[in-house]
Design a protein around this motif. Structure first.
Motif, short mmCIF file in Angstrom:
data_model
loop_
_atom_site.label_atom_id
_atom_site.label_comp_id
_atom_site.label_asym_id
_atom_site.label_seq_id
_atom_site.Cartn_x
_atom_site.Cartn_y
_atom_site.Cartn_z
N THR A 49 80.47 5.29 -16.31
CA THR A 49 79.97 4.03 -15.75
C THR A 49 78.87 3.40 -16.59
OG1 THR A 49 78.39 5.22 -14.33
CG2 THR A 49 80.57 4.73 -13.41
N ARG A 50 78.23 4.20 -17.44
CA ARG A 50 77.15 3.70 -18.29
C ARG A 50 77.34 4.23 -19.71
NH1 ARG A 50 72.98 1.40 -15.58
NH2 ARG A 50 73.04 1.52 -13.30
N PRO A 51 78.33 3.71 -20.42
CA PRO A 51 78.60 4.19 -21.79
C PRO A 51 77.37 4.09 -22.67
CG PRO A 51 80.34 2.70 -21.02
CD PRO A 51 79.24 2.61 -20.01
N GLY A 52 77.21 5.08 -23.52
CA GLY A 52 76.06 5.10 -24.41
C GLY A 52 74.85 5.82 -23.85
N SER A 53 74.95 6.32 -22.61
CA SER A 53 73.84 7.07 -22.02
C SER A 53 73.64 8.39 -22.75
CB SER A 53 74.11 7.34 -20.54
OG SER A 53 74.10 6.14 -19.78
N ALA A 54 72.38 8.79 -22.86
CA ALA A 54 72.03 10.09 -23.46
C ALA A 54 71.67 11.04 -22.32
CB ALA A 54 70.87 9.93 -24.43
N GLN A 55 72.43 12.12 -22.16
CA GLN A 55 72.24 13.00 -21.01
C GLN A 55 72.04 14.45 -21.46
OE1 GLN A 55 74.70 11.94 -17.41
NE2 GLN A 55 76.05 11.12 -18.98
N LEU A 56 71.10 15.11 -20.80
CA LEU A 56 70.84 16.52 -21.04
C LEU A 56 71.02 17.27 -19.73
CD1 LEU A 56 69.88 18.94 -22.75
CD2 LEU A 56 67.52 18.30 -22.14
N VAL A 57 71.85 18.30 -19.74
CA VAL A 57 72.09 19.14 -18.56
C VAL A 57 71.43 20.50 -18.78
CG1 VAL A 57 73.84 20.23 -17.11
CG2 VAL A 57 74.31 18.01 -18.17
N ILE A 58 70.59 20.89 -17.83
CA ILE A 58 69.95 22.22 -17.86
C ILE A 58 70.65 23.09 -16.83
CG2 ILE A 58 67.81 23.51 -17.61
CD1 ILE A 58 67.80 21.53 -19.93
N GLU A 59 71.28 24.17 -17.28
CA GLU A 59 72.01 25.07 -16.40
C GLU A 59 71.74 26.51 -16.83
OE1 GLU A 59 73.72 27.05 -13.87
OE2 GLU A 59 74.17 24.93 -13.53
N ARG A 60 71.28 27.32 -15.90
CA ARG A 60 70.93 28.70 -16.26
C ARG A 60 72.14 29.60 -16.40
NH1 ARG A 60 68.74 32.25 -11.18
NH2 ARG A 60 70.40 31.76 -9.69
N ASP A 61 73.28 29.23 -15.80
CA ASP A 61 74.47 30.08 -15.82
C ASP A 61 75.32 29.74 -17.04
OD1 ASP A 61 76.84 31.50 -15.29
OD2 ASP A 61 76.54 31.35 -13.12
N ALA A 62 75.08 30.45 -18.12
CA ALA A 62 75.79 30.15 -19.36
C ALA A 62 77.29 30.42 -19.23
CB ALA A 62 75.21 30.99 -20.50
N ALA A 63 77.67 31.49 -18.51
CA ALA A 63 79.09 31.81 -18.36
C ALA A 63 79.82 30.73 -17.57
CB ALA A 63 79.24 33.17 -17.67
N LEU A 64 79.15 30.17 -16.57
CA LEU A 64 79.76 29.08 -15.80
C LEU A 64 80.01 27.87 -16.69
CD1 LEU A 64 80.65 27.67 -13.19
CD2 LEU A 64 78.24 27.10 -12.78
N MET A 65 79.04 27.51 -17.51
CA MET A 65 79.21 26.36 -18.38
C MET A 65 80.32 26.59 -19.42
SD MET A 65 77.39 23.70 -17.60
CE MET A 65 78.10 24.14 -16.00
N MET A 66 80.43 27.81 -19.90
CA MET A 66 81.51 28.11 -20.84
C MET A 66 82.87 27.94 -20.16
SD MET A 66 79.95 31.41 -22.88
CE MET A 66 81.46 31.64 -23.80
N LEU A 67 82.99 28.40 -18.92
CA LEU A 67 84.23 28.26 -18.17
C LEU A 67 84.55 26.78 -17.93
CD1 LEU A 67 86.57 29.24 -16.34
CD2 LEU A 67 84.89 29.40 -14.48
N VAL A 68 83.58 26.04 -17.43
CA VAL A 68 83.80 24.62 -17.11
C VAL A 68 84.19 23.84 -18.36
CG1 VAL A 68 82.63 22.50 -16.40
CG2 VAL A 68 82.36 24.59 -15.05
N ARG A 69 83.51 24.07 -19.44
CA ARG A 69 83.78 23.29 -20.65
C ARG A 69 85.09 23.71 -21.31
NH1 ARG A 69 78.36 22.19 -24.05
NH2 ARG A 69 79.76 20.58 -24.88
N ALA A 79 85.30 13.29 -25.82
CA ALA A 79 84.64 13.18 -27.13
C ALA A 79 83.55 12.11 -27.08
CB ALA A 79 85.68 12.82 -28.19
N ARG A 80 82.46 12.39 -27.78
CA ARG A 80 81.33 11.46 -27.89
C ARG A 80 80.83 11.01 -26.51
NH1 ARG A 80 84.99 10.27 -31.68
NH2 ARG A 80 85.95 8.63 -30.42
N SER A 81 80.74 11.97 -25.59
CA SER A 81 80.31 11.66 -24.23
C SER A 81 78.82 11.41 -24.12
CB SER A 81 80.69 12.81 -23.29
OG SER A 81 79.96 13.99 -23.61
N GLY A 82 78.04 11.88 -25.09
CA GLY A 82 76.59 11.77 -25.00
C GLY A 82 75.97 12.81 -24.09
N ILE A 83 76.76 13.82 -23.69
CA ILE A 83 76.29 14.86 -22.77
C ILE A 83 76.01 16.13 -23.56
CG2 ILE A 83 76.87 16.29 -20.76
CD1 ILE A 83 78.87 14.04 -19.97
N ARG A 84 74.78 16.62 -23.47
CA ARG A 84 74.41 17.91 -24.06
C ARG A 84 74.11 18.89 -22.94
NH1 ARG A 84 69.68 18.18 -26.73
NH2 ARG A 84 68.86 16.31 -25.73
#
Length: 238
Positions: free
Chosen positions: A93-113, A120-125
């Motif tokens: 909804t807001r192309p070009g946004s710079a976003q940072l996600v802080i998540e303590r569960d590294a295994a969960l993020m690996m699964l989700v991603r 591609a080029r989502s601007g999400i870190r």
């Protein structure tokens, strides 16, 4: 006669802090629900990321919509990742946004991603870290919007969030308890979004807290969006 094509199957894997299950919807390709230890936590629509199916996610989506002019890019900090539904929504909804996600569960993020890859080029870190410690160490005035949605959220978080926001910045938090301890000080406007019976304490449920640092909340825009909800929802200033 050709066999019937099967869709994707549910995926169950242990994570650092529990067991995650990703369940695909057979009737809606690209839609997945994330469960943690058997409890629904998030829902994503990979084909239409601007559609938020869980009610509390839609309510936070309304805060994102009201945070600035339509399609204006934002700098957003997400405390808690889940299935990355809200970062995907913001990127759509807001192309070009710079976003940072802080998540303590590294295994969960690996699964989700892996199963639900980001565009591609989502601007999400995504950073694997503990949310509160990370917020405390961050420099002030970096973000237009901070969104908090993680277990055991401390009542002092709002004070730290205020320090991170730019002038006119907004804060949204998903609360799983009575809101009184979480009401942040130092904000110009604060309101709650929830089912009226939850606000009255008659039953449990999600309560979204929305606050603006030094300017009025766009309550007219929030109220207009909430009025379209299929079930009763109240916007309550506090």
């Amino acid at each position: 006669m050709s066999g019937r094509r099967r869709g994707p199957r549910s995926i169950v894997e242990p994570t650092d802090f529990g067991q995650a299950e990703l369940i695909p919807e057979t009737e809606r390709p690209g839609c997945w629900t994330l469960l943690i230890d058997g409890l629904p936590q998030s829902h994503v629509d990979l084909l239409h990321p601007a559609r938020l199916h869980f009610d509390y996610l839609r309510w936070i989506g309304y805060v994102i919509d009201a945070a600035a002019a339509q399609r204006h890019p934002l700098r957003v900090l997400h405390l808690g990742g889940g299935a990355l539904a809200l970062p995907r929504f913001t990127a759509a909804t807001r192309p070009g946004s710079a976003q940072l996600v802080i998540e303590r569960d590294a295994a969960l993020m690996m699964l989700v991603r892996r199963v639900l890859p980001l565009p591609a080029r989502s601007g999400i870190r995504v950073r694997h870290a503990e949310a509160c410690a990370t917020v405390t160490a961050m420099a002030a005035g970096r973000y237009d919007l901070v969104i908090a949605d993680f277990p055991a959220m401390p009542s002092s978080l709002g004070h730290e969030v205020a320090r991170l926001l730019r002038p006119g910045g907004c804060y949204a938090a998903n609360l799983l308890a009575r809101p009184k301890p979480y009401v942040p000080v130092g904000f110009h406007d604060v309101c709650l979004i929830a089912d009226p019976n939850v606000l009255r304490g008659r039953r449990d449920g999600n309560i979204v807290l929305a606050a603006c640092l030094d300017a009025p909340l766009q309550t007219d825009r929030l109220a207009s969006a909430i009025a379209r909800e299929p079930q009763p929802v109240r916007l309550q200033p506090i």
